[in-house]
Design an enzyme around this catalytic site. Structure first.
Site, PDB file in Angstrom:
ATOM      1  N   ASP A   1       0.859  -1.187   0.000  1.00  0.00           N
ATOM      2  CA  ASP A   1       0.000   0.000   0.000  1.00  0.00           C
ATOM      3  C   ASP A   1       0.893   1.234   0.000  1.00  0.00           C
ATOM      4  OD1 ASP A   1      -2.651   1.292   0.250  1.00  0.00           O
ATOM      5  OD2 ASP A   1      -1.840   2.000   2.160  1.00  0.00           O
TER       6      ASP A   1
ATOM      7  N   GLU B   1       0.856   5.616   0.698  1.00  0.00           N
ATOM      8  CA  GLU B   1       0.200   6.877   1.058  1.00  0.00           C
ATOM      9  C   GLU B   1       0.859   7.951   0.206  1.00  0.00           C
ATOM     10  OE1 GLU B   1      -2.432   6.951   2.755  1.00  0.00           O
ATOM     11  OE2 GLU B   1      -2.307   4.935   3.618  1.00  0.00           O
TER      12      GLU B   1
ATOM     13  N   GLU C   1      -6.507  18.289   3.716  1.00  0.00           N
ATOM     14  CA  GLU C   1      -7.435  17.153   3.708  1.00  0.00           C
ATOM     15  C   GLU C   1      -6.708  15.810   3.656  1.00  0.00           C
ATOM     16  OE1 GLU C   1      -7.457  18.996  -0.513  1.00  0.00           O
ATOM     17  OE2 GLU C   1      -7.376  19.657   1.597  1.00  0.00           O
TER      18      GLU C   1
ATOM     19  N   HIS D   1      -5.113   6.218   8.130  1.00  0.00           N
ATOM     20  CA  HIS D   1      -4.610   5.417   7.023  1.00  0.00           C
ATOM     21  C   HIS D   1      -3.087   5.379   7.119  1.00  0.00           C
ATOM     22  CE1 HIS D   1      -8.174   4.797   4.372  1.00  0.00           C
ATOM     23  NE2 HIS D   1      -8.631   5.794   5.107  1.00  0.00           N
TER      24      HIS D   1
ATOM     25  N   ASP E   1      -2.258  -0.771   6.626  1.00  0.00           N
ATOM     26  CA  ASP E   1      -3.211  -1.155   5.590  1.00  0.00           C
ATOM     27  C   ASP E   1      -2.736  -2.373   4.806  1.00  0.00           C
ATOM     28  OD1 ASP E   1      -4.774   0.882   6.433  1.00  0.00           O
ATOM     29  OD2 ASP E   1      -4.649   2.095   4.614  1.00  0.00           O
TER      30      ASP E   1
END
Length: 230
Positions: free
Chosen positions: A7, A9, A52, A150, A155
């Site tokens: 995963d 980010e 965000e 997250h 994850d």
């Protein structure tokens, strides 16, 4: 088969408009079972991070400022992946970012057929249902207690559990389906690697001698004797 569940980010949604990788987490699985080997790193994206995105990942530009650049971790990442298949949730997203970072450094990119998309697998398995990672964890009763934000490694670890369930669950490891049956119907099982360090025997010499005497009393047709000659 060795695969890497991973995963990323990132600073945003589009690697073609300047967004970069901020965290990378990988979990090695063999025959869909996690081996315990992982690769994890934060990455300095050398750019600002929208508010965000920070709310989702918890990663700020200040926190990442002293972390390695992607070019500093690229070789370690490539070595960990090796020639394994890459497994990701919504794989086109992660593939786009990984390939962008590799292309910036002049490395060959990963082709589409190198990836498995667990979101696509889940949609085919559960048509009409939500297939987010959270939704699949709840479906398979996988704890989300460690996931307040997250995070790439968290994850990836959760996804490894989801991937195992999507491909048959833990009963898959028993492999009692007979799919290794040969043409004559005989079922064979793949050999497992020996322990790196053999277990120390807990049988005493006296117990061995008593067992041998007992087997002798059973005669030459004793099952123990036949098995020892195989």
């Amino acid at each position: 088969m060795r695969e890497i569940v991973f995963d990323t980010e990132t600073t945003g949604l589009d690697p073609n408009t300047g967004d970069r990788v901020t965290e990378l987490g990988c979990v090695e699985v063999i025959d869909c079972i996690p081996t315990g080997k992982t690769f994890h790193t934060y990455v300095n994206p050398q750019r600002s991070i929208p508010k965000e995105v920070i709310e989702i990942t918890g990663l700020t530009a200040e926190f990442l400022a002293d972390k390695p650049l992607f070019e500093e971790i690229a070789e370690d990442f490539l070595a960990f992946v090796g020639d394994a298949v890459l497994v990701a949730h919504n794989a086109p997203f992660d593939r786009g970012f990984i390939n962008m970072e590799l292309a910036r450094l002049g490395h060959p990119i990963y082709l589409e057929d190198r990836f498995k998309d667990t979101a696509r697998i889940a949609r085919a398995k559960f048509p009409g249902s939500y297939v987010s990672l959270d939704a699949l964890c709840k479906r398979f009763d996988i704890s989300l207690d460690t996931r307040d934000k997250h995070g790439a490694l968290i994850d990836a670890l959760l996804l490894a559990e989801v991937y195992l369930e999507l491909t048959g669950g833990r009963t898959r490891a028993l492999d009692l389906s007979g799919r290794h049956a040969s043409a004559d119907g005989k079922v064979t099982f793949p050999a497992r690697a020996p322990r790196p360090q053999p277990l120390v025997s807990r049988v005493s010499d006296a117990e061995r001698a008593a067992h041998a005497a007992f087997i002798d009393e059973l005669g030459d047709d004793a099952l123990w004797k036949r098995l020892s000659n195989v």
